[in-house]
Design a protein around this motif. Structure first.
Motif, PDB file in Angstrom:
ATOM      1  N   THR A 574      -7.462 -44.389-101.860  1.00 33.17           N
ATOM      2  CA  THR A 574      -8.711 -45.141-101.683  1.00 33.17           C
ATOM      3  C   THR A 574      -9.143 -45.698-103.049  1.00 33.17           C
ATOM      4  OG1 THR A 574     -11.005 -44.958-101.004  1.00 33.17           O
ATOM      5  CG2 THR A 574     -10.019 -42.962-101.804  1.00 33.17           C
ATOM      6  N   GLU A 575     -10.321 -46.330-103.088  1.00 31.06           N
ATOM      7  CA  GLU A 575     -10.746 -46.899-104.374  1.00 31.06           C
ATOM      8  C   GLU A 575     -11.477 -45.848-105.219  1.00 31.06           C
ATOM      9  OE1 GLU A 575     -12.611 -50.971-104.917  1.00 31.06           O
ATOM     10  OE2 GLU A 575     -14.347 -49.678-105.265  1.00 31.06           O
ATOM     11  N   LEU A 576     -11.196 -45.850-106.517  1.00 33.07           N
ATOM     12  CA  LEU A 576     -11.943 -44.969-107.422  1.00 33.07           C
ATOM     13  C   LEU A 576     -12.780 -45.832-108.351  1.00 33.07           C
ATOM     14  CD1 LEU A 576     -12.529 -42.183-108.793  1.00 33.07           C
ATOM     15  CD2 LEU A 576     -10.616 -42.677-110.312  1.00 33.07           C
ATOM     16  N   ARG A 577     -14.069 -45.486-108.412  1.00 35.02           N
ATOM     17  CA  ARG A 577     -14.940 -46.152-109.384  1.00 35.02           C
ATOM     18  C   ARG A 577     -15.350 -45.102-110.405  1.00 35.02           C
ATOM     19  NH1 ARG A 577     -17.503 -50.844-108.085  1.00 35.02           N
ATOM     20  NH2 ARG A 577     -19.425 -50.169-109.128  1.00 35.02           N
ATOM     21  N   VAL A 578     -14.993 -45.329-111.651  1.00 32.56           N
ATOM     22  CA  VAL A 578     -15.314 -44.351-112.675  1.00 32.56           C
ATOM     23  C   VAL A 578     -16.071 -45.043-113.801  1.00 32.56           C
ATOM     24  CG1 VAL A 578     -12.921 -44.514-113.519  1.00 32.56           C
ATOM     25  CG2 VAL A 578     -14.331 -42.678-114.320  1.00 32.56           C
ATOM     26  N   MET A 579     -17.056 -44.321-114.322  1.00 31.45           N
ATOM     27  CA  MET A 579     -17.962 -44.948-115.288  1.00 31.45           C
ATOM     28  C   MET A 579     -18.170 -43.982-116.453  1.00 31.45           C
ATOM     29  SD  MET A 579     -21.674 -46.394-114.280  1.00 31.45           S
ATOM     30  CE  MET A 579     -22.522 -44.971-113.651  1.00 31.45           C
ATOM     31  N   ILE A 580     -18.202 -44.508-117.675  1.00 34.22           N
ATOM     32  CA  ILE A 580     -18.378 -43.605-118.819  1.00 34.22           C
ATOM     33  C   ILE A 580     -19.778 -43.762-119.439  1.00 34.22           C
ATOM     34  CG2 ILE A 580     -15.942 -43.229-119.344  1.00 34.22           C
ATOM     35  CD1 ILE A 580     -16.087 -45.373-121.428  1.00 34.22           C
ATOM     36  N   PRO A 581     -20.362 -42.616-119.818  1.00 37.02           N
ATOM     37  CA  PRO A 581     -21.745 -42.627-120.325  1.00 37.02           C
ATOM     38  C   PRO A 581     -21.829 -42.739-121.843  1.00 37.02           C
ATOM     39  CG  PRO A 581     -21.046 -40.365-119.925  1.00 37.02           C
ATOM     40  CD  PRO A 581     -19.846 -41.240-119.635  1.00 37.02           C
ATOM     41  N   MET A 582     -22.952 -43.171-122.336  1.00 34.42           N
ATOM     42  CA  MET A 582     -23.285 -43.143-123.758  1.00 34.42           C
ATOM     43  C   MET A 582     -22.317 -43.933-124.641  1.00 34.42           C
ATOM     44  SD  MET A 582     -26.053 -41.802-124.744  1.00 34.42           S
ATOM     45  CE  MET A 582     -25.729 -41.537-126.457  1.00 34.42           C
ATOM     46  N   VAL A 583     -21.897 -45.077-124.108  1.00 32.14           N
ATOM     47  CA  VAL A 583     -21.006 -45.936-124.891  1.00 32.14           C
ATOM     48  C   VAL A 583     -21.830 -46.677-125.932  1.00 32.14           C
ATOM     49  CG1 VAL A 583     -19.491 -47.924-124.742  1.00 32.14           C
ATOM     50  CG2 VAL A 583     -19.512 -46.237-122.906  1.00 32.14           C
ATOM     51  N   SER A 584     -21.288 -46.783-127.157  1.00 30.21           N
ATOM     52  CA  SER A 584     -22.034 -47.483-128.210  1.00 30.21           C
ATOM     53  C   SER A 584     -21.306 -48.692-128.775  1.00 30.21           C
ATOM     54  CB  SER A 584     -22.328 -46.541-129.378  1.00 30.21           C
ATOM     55  OG  SER A 584     -22.840 -45.344-128.919  1.00 30.21           O
ATOM     56  N   GLU A 585     -19.996 -48.746-128.570  1.00 32.47           N
ATOM     57  CA  GLU A 585     -19.261 -49.887-129.161  1.00 32.47           C
ATOM     58  C   GLU A 585     -17.929 -50.096-128.424  1.00 32.47           C
ATOM     59  OE1 GLU A 585     -16.438 -49.443-131.441  1.00 32.47           O
ATOM     60  OE2 GLU A 585     -16.379 -47.266-131.352  1.00 32.47           O
ATOM     61  N   PRO A 586     -17.344 -51.296-128.556  1.00 30.61           N
ATOM     62  CA  PRO A 586     -16.155 -51.626-127.750  1.00 30.61           C
ATOM     63  C   PRO A 586     -14.988 -50.657-127.955  1.00 30.61           C
ATOM     64  CG  PRO A 586     -16.941 -53.568-128.969  1.00 30.61           C
ATOM     65  CD  PRO A 586     -17.767 -52.422-129.413  1.00 30.61           C
ATOM     66  N   GLY A 587     -14.845 -50.116-129.183  1.00 29.71           N
ATOM     67  CA  GLY A 587     -13.719 -49.214-129.462  1.00 29.71           C
ATOM     68  C   GLY A 587     -13.696 -48.022-128.514  1.00 29.71           C
ATOM     69  N   GLU A 588     -14.886 -47.516-128.175  1.00 27.74           N
ATOM     70  CA  GLU A 588     -14.946 -46.346-127.277  1.00 27.74           C
ATOM     71  C   GLU A 588     -14.447 -46.717-125.882  1.00 27.74           C
ATOM     72  OE1 GLU A 588     -18.790 -44.041-129.252  1.00 27.74           O
ATOM     73  OE2 GLU A 588     -19.102 -45.562-127.698  1.00 27.74           O
ATOM     74  N   ILE A 589     -14.762 -47.963-125.488  1.00 27.91           N
ATOM     75  CA  ILE A 589     -14.345 -48.399-124.144  1.00 27.91           C
ATOM     76  C   ILE A 589     -12.822 -48.502-124.103  1.00 27.91           C
ATOM     77  CG2 ILE A 589     -14.547 -50.234-122.423  1.00 27.91           C
ATOM     78  CD1 ILE A 589     -17.228 -51.004-123.776  1.00 27.91           C
ATOM     79  N   VAL A 590     -12.276 -49.099-125.147  1.00 32.56           N
ATOM     80  CA  VAL A 590     -10.811 -49.277-125.209  1.00 32.56           C
ATOM     81  C   VAL A 590     -10.135 -47.908-125.199  1.00 32.56           C
ATOM     82  CG1 VAL A 590      -8.916 -50.151-126.652  1.00 32.56           C
ATOM     83  CG2 VAL A 590     -11.041 -51.480-126.421  1.00 32.56           C
ATOM     84  N   ALA A 591     -10.668 -46.977-125.986  1.00 31.90           N
ATOM     85  CA  ALA A 591     -10.052 -45.653-126.074  1.00 31.90           C
ATOM     86  C   ALA A 591     -10.127 -44.927-124.728  1.00 31.90           C
ATOM     87  CB  ALA A 591     -10.740 -44.841-127.166  1.00 31.90           C
ATOM     88  N   ALA A 592     -11.304 -44.994-124.082  1.00 31.46           N
ATOM     89  CA  ALA A 592     -11.462 -44.289-122.812  1.00 31.46           C
ATOM     90  C   ALA A 592     -10.565 -44.910-121.744  1.00 31.46           C
ATOM     91  CB  ALA A 592     -12.919 -44.337-122.369  1.00 31.46           C
ATOM     92  N   ARG A 593     -10.502 -46.230-121.757  1.00 35.10           N
ATOM     93  CA  ARG A 593      -9.673 -46.898-120.755  1.00 35.10           C
ATOM     94  C   ARG A 593      -8.205 -46.544-120.959  1.00 35.10           C
ATOM     95  NH1 ARG A 593     -11.049 -52.242-117.607  1.00 35.10           N
ATOM     96  NH2 ARG A 593      -9.690 -51.720-115.900  1.00 35.10           N
ATOM     97  N   ALA A 594      -7.794 -46.422-122.225  1.00 34.04           N
ATOM     98  CA  ALA A 594      -6.400 -46.072-122.513  1.00 34.04           C
ATOM     99  C   ALA A 594      -6.090 -44.680-121.948  1.00 34.04           C
ATOM    100  CB  ALA A 594      -6.156 -46.110-124.021  1.00 34.04           C
TER     101      ALA A 594
END
Ligand code: PEP
Ligand code: MG
Length: 765
Positions: A574-594
């Motif tokens: 099925t579909e998974l929607r996942v969301m990360i909290p307390m992000v402050s800058e793009p680097g964190e998004i890239v790292a979490a997505r990796a």
């Protein structure tokens, strides 16, 4: 560490005097005669045996004043004619503070209040002790002598024990007017104010989470047997405390390690145990000895200047209560909330409570919760909100004024708790409840209707959740999905880190329970105000600005990986929607997505099932993102504004500090301009943007948010009805223009302007 106040240096009192008094008291109690003549005999006996020229009993009246009820030594004509106002004189002070007063020269004391009708001017030394029963002050027992002298510790102890036995006699004997204080405190209504932590109104009947123990069996002729009972009970108590400390089962107990350490210290304290044994030697039962020493130690500790010891009073009381329960109720160690006989409208009253304890109660019978200690951000508060249980915390001295089964009203909006409310209060609240029920019925009639504005804008109203139990609200509220699933709740109510398979089990239950409705799981948002008792975290000066949310996840990758893997496994097919909290800058998004992509890869390679689609999103809660949306949003599939945190960082205003949390208005033009910037960027970049903070659930704020361009709001389930009813009367395009104009106008807040707009549109808020 400083010496505990009960570790005094004087030797054990030689107790035959006390034994004789206790025996004589018992004989008097058993003799025929009316209550007054018994009290007269009692004061005579005490005076004789304590070699005091005066012994008097003052009893509390309904208004808190004290009435001289019996005396040996003072003028007998003063009996029932001498009254001391609440807190007046040394007697009043003794009752108010519930502590003994020992004055070698009472008349030179500034608080002394002279009553000529008593003839007391010739007496100098003065000793008074409160007559206490289960924490209630029923009156005061005094002795006086002509020669100025300080009474010995032994005298004080003898008088305190005598007062305790007397208290029991007062309750059971039929002395006209004598148990006014008890009747009063038990019968009359109170209203106490605390901090509202979960809104709504609950009418019901009191259930004590930790039952108050009333000791009725006070004296014994067999000190050896009583000492043995005490020893066995202390061993059981020590074992329980050690177990609680050793098992890591702190979340269940809801107590912190330092409190338990304090328990252990008391449980092993020789001074405490010696005093208990001495009290038994003086003729008390084991349970009466515990109560007696508890009263005395409470008084000693409250006199301490050092706040450390004053804080320990609570710990000691809890420990003594545990010991009393072991002594008076067989199998007191066992038995959980789940086993309790609950009325159908239970209002649970607790001194303190762990989040897991609350979950043990039968939800269908639980109406409200009142906690004496604990802030609005405590775990149990979060769970109470998640369960929709009306709750108030920070209510002082409630348990001692309440009995099981007493009618109680909890107002989760104002923080008021009414104990034994009068009929007009019940009437007023019943009306409020009926009104709310009527509103809820109206909202229910909207259940099947989509939230579409008059000009056809579709607004997706979703709900916030955190426990599988919340799923029932999905149907009941008509929410279109779960816009925010706070995964940390499972971690908060657990005793240790939930293993991956346990996590997956919960996520699967949520996905299955939601059926075709979407669920957005947020990864662990621990840190700041949300702490896990079993996880070591270094103290931080500014926890809200510290190691929390994704910052912790990226440092403790094993934790994040386990959680992501559990989500991926749970959402197989099925579909998974996942969301990360307390992000402050793009680097964190890239790292979490990796990390997420790597987990997907691993699962695939292992041949495990994976979701059909994974949607990756972020919370917008840190203002830095507001100024970098063009680079941030293209990195994600969706975003959701966490306005609770965004607001606190935006205005530098701690969300948990009542002194500042309400200082700034979320409807400030600056904040709304920032939110509008988020929806505009989302539109421009083709990234769906929602909002899941508390403000989405308030109709006027929700109207402003729609005006600022939001089309998806996630809120507490109970808010969906009121917000939908507002949406149905709204014209979205006109609202957008009105909000833009009001923002451009500036000022502190657009609240009044928006309310005027709502009124002009015929929308009732
Ligand atoms: C928020 O910050 O708005 C939010 C929804 O997250 P939480 O309240 O759990 O911090
Ligand atoms: Mg947040």
């Amino acid at each position: 560490m400083a010496k505990a106040p009960f570790q005094d240096d004087h030797g054990p009192p030689t107790e035959p005097g006390l034994r004789i008094i206790l025996r004589r008291l018992r004989e008097i109690i058993e003799e025929p005669g009316d209550g007054q003549s018994r009290l007269d005999k009692i004061v005579r006996q005490i005076a004789g045996l304590m070699v005091a020229e005066v012994c008097s009993i003052y009893l509390k009246r309904q208004d808190g004043s004290l009435e001289l009820f019996a005396t040996e030594g003072l003028n007998s004509s003063a009996v029932h004619r001498t009254f001391m106002k609440r807190g007046e004189g040394l007697v009043g002070r003794c009752a108010e503070m519930a502590v003994p007063i020992n004055e070698p020269d009472a008349q030179s004391h500034p608080a002394f209040s002279y009553r000529p009708e008593t003839g007391e001017e010739i007496y100098h030394s003065f000793l008074s002790v409160p007559i206490l029963r289960s924490g209630d002050v029923l009156g005061v027992l005094t002795v006086q002598n002509k020669t100025p002298r300080e009474y010995s510790d032994e005298d004080v102890e003898i008088l305190q024990t005598t007062a305790m036995v007397l208290a029991e006699q007062l309750v059971s004997a039929n002395i006209p007017g004598a148990n006014m204080a008890i009747e009063f405190s038990r019968r009359v209504g109170h209203v106490v104010k605390g901090q509202a932590i979960s809104d709504g109104i609950a009418l019901g009947h009191a259930v004590l989470h930790q039952p108050r123990v009333v000791v009725t069996h006070l004296t014994s002729d067999d000190p050896v047997a009583e000492a043995l009972r005490l020893e066995t009970a202390i061993e059981e108590l020590k074992a329980t405390v050690d177990e609680m400390l050793g098992s890591g089962d702190l979340a269940r107990e809801g107590e912190h390690k330092d409190v338990l350490e304090a328990y252990r210290m008391f449980a092993n304290d020789r001074g405490w145990q010696r005093r208990l044994k001495e009290a038994i030697q003086s003729g008390l039962t084991a349970e009466a000895a515990v109560e007696r020493v508890q009263n005395e130690t409470r008084a000693r500790m409250l006199r301490q200047r050092d706040p450390y010891w004053r804080d320990r009073v609570r710990d000691l009381e809890d420990l003594s209560d545990r010991l009393l329960r072991i002594l008076t109720t067989p199998n007191a160690g066992g038995g959980s909330a789940g086993d309790k006989q609950l009325p159908h409208d239970a209002i649970v009253i607790a001194r303190n409570m762990g989040a897991a304890d609350l979950l043990d109660y039968d939800r269908t019978r639980l109406r409200g919760l009142v906690i004496e200690e604990g802030g609005g951000q405590s775990h149990v508060a979060i769970v109470a909100r998640a369960l929709g249980v009306v709750a108030v915390t920070d209510v002082r001295r409630l348990i001692e004024r309440i009995d099981v089964g007493d009618p109680v009203i909890v107002d989760g909006n104002t923080g008021e708790v009414f104990v034994r409310p009068t009929s007009d209060v019940i009437q007023a609240y019943s009306d409020k409840v009926r009104f709310r029920a009527r509103q809820q019925r109206q909202y229910r009639s909207l259940l099947g209707r989509p939230a579409v504005t008059k000009d056809g804008a579709q607004i997706s109203l979703q709900m916030n959740a955190g426990l599988p139990d919340d799923l029932v609200h999905l149907e009941q509220s008509g929410a279109e999905g779960i816009g925010l699933f706070r995964t940390e709740l499972q971690f908060m109510v657990a005793a240790t880190f939930p293993r991956g398979d346990r996590q997956a089990q919960v996520y699967r239950a949520v996905i299955e329970g939601a059926g075709t409705k979407p669920v957005t799981f947020r990864t662990l948002d621990i840190g700041g105000d949300k702490v896990l008792p079993y996880m070591r975290q270094d103290p931080e000066d500014n926890p809200a600005l510290g190691w929390r949310g994704i910052r912790m996840g990226l440092d403790r990758t094993a934790l994040l990986r386990t959680q992501l893997r559990s989500m991926l496994r749970a959402a197989e097919g099925t579909e998974l929607r996942v969301m990360i909290p307390m992000v402050s800058e793009p680097g964190e998004i890239v790292a979490a997505r990796a990390i997420l992509d790597r987990e997907i890869d691993i699962l695939r390679k292992r041949g495990g099932g994976v979701p059909t689609r994974v949607q990756f999103g972020i919370m917008i809660e840190v203002p830095s993102l507001l100024f970098d949306l063009d680079s941030v949003l293209p990195l994600v599939d969706f975003a959701s504004v966490g306005s609770n945190d965004l607001m606190q960082y935006f205005f530098a205003s701690d969300r948990g500090n009542p002194k500042v949390s309400g200082r700034f208005d979320v409807l400030a033009p600056s904040f709304l301009r920032a939110l509008k910037g988020v929806t505009e960027a989302g539109k421009r970049l083709g990234v769906p943007v929602a909002l899941c903070g508390e403000i989405g659930g308030r109709p006027l704020e929700a109207m402003a948010l729609i005006g600022a361009g939001f089309r998806t709001l996630s809120m507490a389930p109970a808010s969906i009805g009121p917000v939908k009813s507002m949406v149905l009367g709204l014209h979205a395009a006109r609202t957008e223009s009105a909000v833009s104009e009001l923002i451009a106008k500036g000022g502190r807040s657009i609240r009044d302007g928006l309310a005027a707009f709502a009124a002009s549109e015929g929308i009732e808020i």
